[in-house]
Design an enzyme around this catalytic site. Structure first.
Site, short mmCIF file in Angstrom:
data_model
loop_
_atom_site.label_atom_id
_atom_site.label_comp_id
_atom_site.label_asym_id
_atom_site.label_seq_id
_atom_site.Cartn_x
_atom_site.Cartn_y
_atom_site.Cartn_z
N ARG A 163 11.61 21.60 26.61
CA ARG A 163 11.78 21.27 27.88
C ARG A 163 11.82 22.19 28.95
NH1 ARG A 163 16.61 16.82 28.47
NH2 ARG A 163 16.98 17.78 30.40
N ARG A 211 21.94 24.50 35.90
CA ARG A 211 22.41 23.48 35.41
C ARG A 211 23.64 23.15 35.30
NH1 ARG A 211 17.98 21.96 30.77
NH2 ARG A 211 19.57 20.17 30.59
N ARG A 216 16.86 23.25 21.01
CA ARG A 216 16.56 21.93 21.14
C ARG A 216 15.02 21.91 20.92
NH1 ARG A 216 18.52 18.10 25.93
NH2 ARG A 216 17.91 19.44 27.58
N ARG A 266 26.72 11.87 38.39
CA ARG A 266 26.59 13.04 37.90
C ARG A 266 27.51 13.90 39.45
NH1 ARG A 266 22.28 16.04 34.94
NH2 ARG A 266 21.68 14.10 34.10
N LYS A 278 24.64 14.03 25.08
CA LYS A 278 24.78 12.56 25.66
C LYS A 278 23.72 11.86 25.54
CE LYS A 278 24.61 14.76 29.59
NZ LYS A 278 24.42 15.78 29.34
P1 AP5 Z 1 21.04 16.35 23.80
O1 AP5 Z 1 21.35 15.02 22.79
O2 AP5 Z 1 19.87 16.63 24.38
O3 AP5 Z 1 21.90 16.70 24.98
P2 AP5 Z 1 22.41 16.08 26.76
O4 AP5 Z 1 23.52 16.54 26.89
O5 AP5 Z 1 21.45 14.46 26.93
O6 AP5 Z 1 21.58 17.50 27.07
P3 AP5 Z 1 20.51 16.93 28.31
O7 AP5 Z 1 20.05 18.47 28.12
O8 AP5 Z 1 19.63 15.92 27.88
O9 AP5 Z 1 21.60 16.84 29.60
P4 AP5 Z 1 21.29 17.02 30.63
O10 AP5 Z 1 22.64 16.35 31.33
O11 AP5 Z 1 21.48 17.57 31.42
O12 AP5 Z 1 19.33 16.44 31.12
P5 AP5 Z 1 18.79 14.99 31.52
O13 AP5 Z 1 17.94 14.97 31.08
O14 AP5 Z 1 20.68 13.76 31.81
O15 AP5 Z 1 21.77 17.56 22.94
C1 AP5 Z 1 20.85 18.91 22.92
C2 AP5 Z 1 21.01 19.69 21.88
O16 AP5 Z 1 22.24 19.76 20.67
C3 AP5 Z 1 19.62 19.00 21.19
O17 AP5 Z 1 19.38 19.47 20.50
C4 AP5 Z 1 20.42 17.66 19.80
O18 AP5 Z 1 19.79 18.05 18.63
C5 AP5 Z 1 21.54 19.16 19.40
N1 AP5 Z 1 22.55 18.54 19.59
C6 AP5 Z 1 23.76 17.49 20.10
N2 AP5 Z 1 24.72 17.32 19.80
C7 AP5 Z 1 24.95 18.03 18.59
C8 AP5 Z 1 26.41 18.28 17.74
N3 AP5 Z 1 27.30 17.81 17.81
N4 AP5 Z 1 25.78 19.22 16.55
C9 AP5 Z 1 24.68 20.05 16.31
N5 AP5 Z 1 23.44 20.53 17.91
C10 AP5 Z 1 23.67 18.95 18.34
O19 AP5 Z 1 18.95 16.11 33.20
C11 AP5 Z 1 17.70 16.27 33.38
C12 AP5 Z 1 17.58 17.06 34.97
O20 AP5 Z 1 17.47 15.49 35.82
C13 AP5 Z 1 19.06 16.80 35.58
O21 AP5 Z 1 18.68 19.01 35.63
C14 AP5 Z 1 18.76 16.59 37.42
O22 AP5 Z 1 17.89 17.59 37.81
C15 AP5 Z 1 17.64 15.86 36.94
N6 AP5 Z 1 18.94 14.19 37.37
C16 AP5 Z 1 19.25 13.76 35.62
N7 AP5 Z 1 20.11 12.59 36.25
C17 AP5 Z 1 20.59 12.89 37.78
C18 AP5 Z 1 21.97 11.92 38.46
N8 AP5 Z 1 22.21 11.27 37.79
N9 AP5 Z 1 21.68 13.10 39.49
C19 AP5 Z 1 21.01 14.13 39.68
N10 AP5 Z 1 19.79 14.58 39.13
C20 AP5 Z 1 20.00 14.14 38.13
#
Ligand code: AP5
Length: 266
Positions: free
Chosen positions: A167, A178, A132, A93, A16
């Site tokens: 991270r 997660r 990552r 979410r 994402k």
């Molecule tokens: P990346 O692009 O980083 O993936 P992502 O989907 O953004 O993953 P996140 O781990 O950031 O998502 P998340 O939803 O768990 O965490 P968030 O930060 O939102 O890609 C991942 C890896 O794969 C990278 O190394 C990339 O290079 C690689 N990659 C990507 N696409 C690829 C492809 N096609 N092929 C090969 N490699 C690829 O949230 C963190 C925390 O914040 C949550 O756990 C929660 O505690 C809190 N939080 C955030 N938002 C909320 C909410 N709305 N409600 C409640 N808590 C929340």
């Protein structure tokens, strides 16, 4: 350019954040990522940061009311600098967040144009998250992958030269939490947005470029609903003829958005 308000949905590690960044560059609109905002709050030790830190460290979702307020403020800020929309990454979410988002947008007479689901199996995302590496600088926030997107110099950010980190929530046991949170709390949103006719599903298993291509095609197909366009036209026409009628038309436009969704709690 017409306005675009997009949501990126998908499990942790689906891509994402990576895709949102590319999409925002392509459309010249801001990237509103709740994970980044909350990590920024933790890094700055703000009141919100102190509140959410234990949840994030454990891989659990932070309370709805906290994240809804953060997003509502971010949307207001984004509007000041970019009238053309935004990409919401990581929000909503939960059903309560989706309901709250609808209310926040209804107040502004706005709607989500498309929800893009990056559908990626658990085993693929686990592997990606283990590989990552992230830039710790909140102003940079570049994301790498040892396999699919390595930095030019090992361990260093291409953009700012900072030492890359793993991270805190990318440890295997936290990744599992997660994923469970995603399937329990976020997965129901797929059906919710499908029923609204807003969902488009992308196969997230492809390469970074293949996924980006699918997303751009989906976004290029967004059309303004005829109902909304004709209401806008009517409003403009009646503005010159009878200003008080225009107010009625605008109320009618917002009425659908303001209606609470079946099954949504708040
Ligand atoms: P990346 O692009 O980083 O993936 P992502 O989907 O953004 O993953 P996140 O781990 O950031 O998502 P998340 O939803 O768990 O965490 P968030 O930060 O939102 O890609 C991942 C890896 O794969 C990278 O190394 C990339 O290079 C690689 N990659 C990507 N696409 C690829 C492809 N096609 N092929 C090969 N490699 C690829 O949230 C963190 C925390 O914040 C949550 O756990 C929660 O505690 C809190 N939080 C955030 N938002 C909320 C909410 N709305 N409600 C409640 N808590 C929340």
């Amino acid at each position: 350019m017409s306005e675009k308000r997009l949501v990126l949905l998908g499990p942790p590690g689906a891509g994402k954040g990576t895709q949102a960044q590319w999409l925002c560059d392509a459309l010249d609109i801001p990237h509103l990522a709740t994970g980044d905002m909350l990590r920024g709050a933790v890094a700055n030790n703000t009141e919100v940061g102190q509140q959410v830190k234990p949840f994030m460290q454990a891989g659990r979702l932070v309370p709805d009311e906290v994240v809804v307020n953060v997003v509502a403020e971010a949307i207001d800020e984004a509007k000041k600098t970019s009238p053309n929309g935004y990409v919401l990454d990581g929000f909503p979410r939960t059903m309560r967040q989706a309901d709250a988002l609808q209310k926040v947008l209804a107040k502004r007479r706005e709607k989500i144009d498309k929800v893009i689901l990056i559908n990626t199996p658990d085993e693929v995302v686990q592997e990606r998250l283990m590989q990552r590496r992230s830039c710790p600088d909140p102003l940079c926030g570049a994301v790498y992958n040892l396999k699919s997107k390595p930095p030019r110099e090992e361990g260093k950010c291409d953009n700012c030269g900072k030492t890359l980190i793993i991270r805190e929530d990318d440890r295997p046991e936290t990744i599992r939490v997660r994923q469970q949170q995603y399937w329990h709390d976020t997965e129901p949103l797929i059906d919710y947005y499908q029923r609204k006719g807003l969902l488009v599903e992308i196969n997230g298993k492809g390469s970074l470029e293949e996924v980006a291509g699918q997303i751009l095609i989906a976004v290029s197909k967004i059309k303004r609903g005829p109902n909304r366009d004709s209401q806008r036209r009517k409003a403009i026409e009646s503005e010159s003829a009878a200003p008080e009628k225009d107010a009625e038309n605008k109320d009618a436009e917002g009425a659908d958005d303001a209606a609470p969704e079946a099954g949504a709690k708040k």
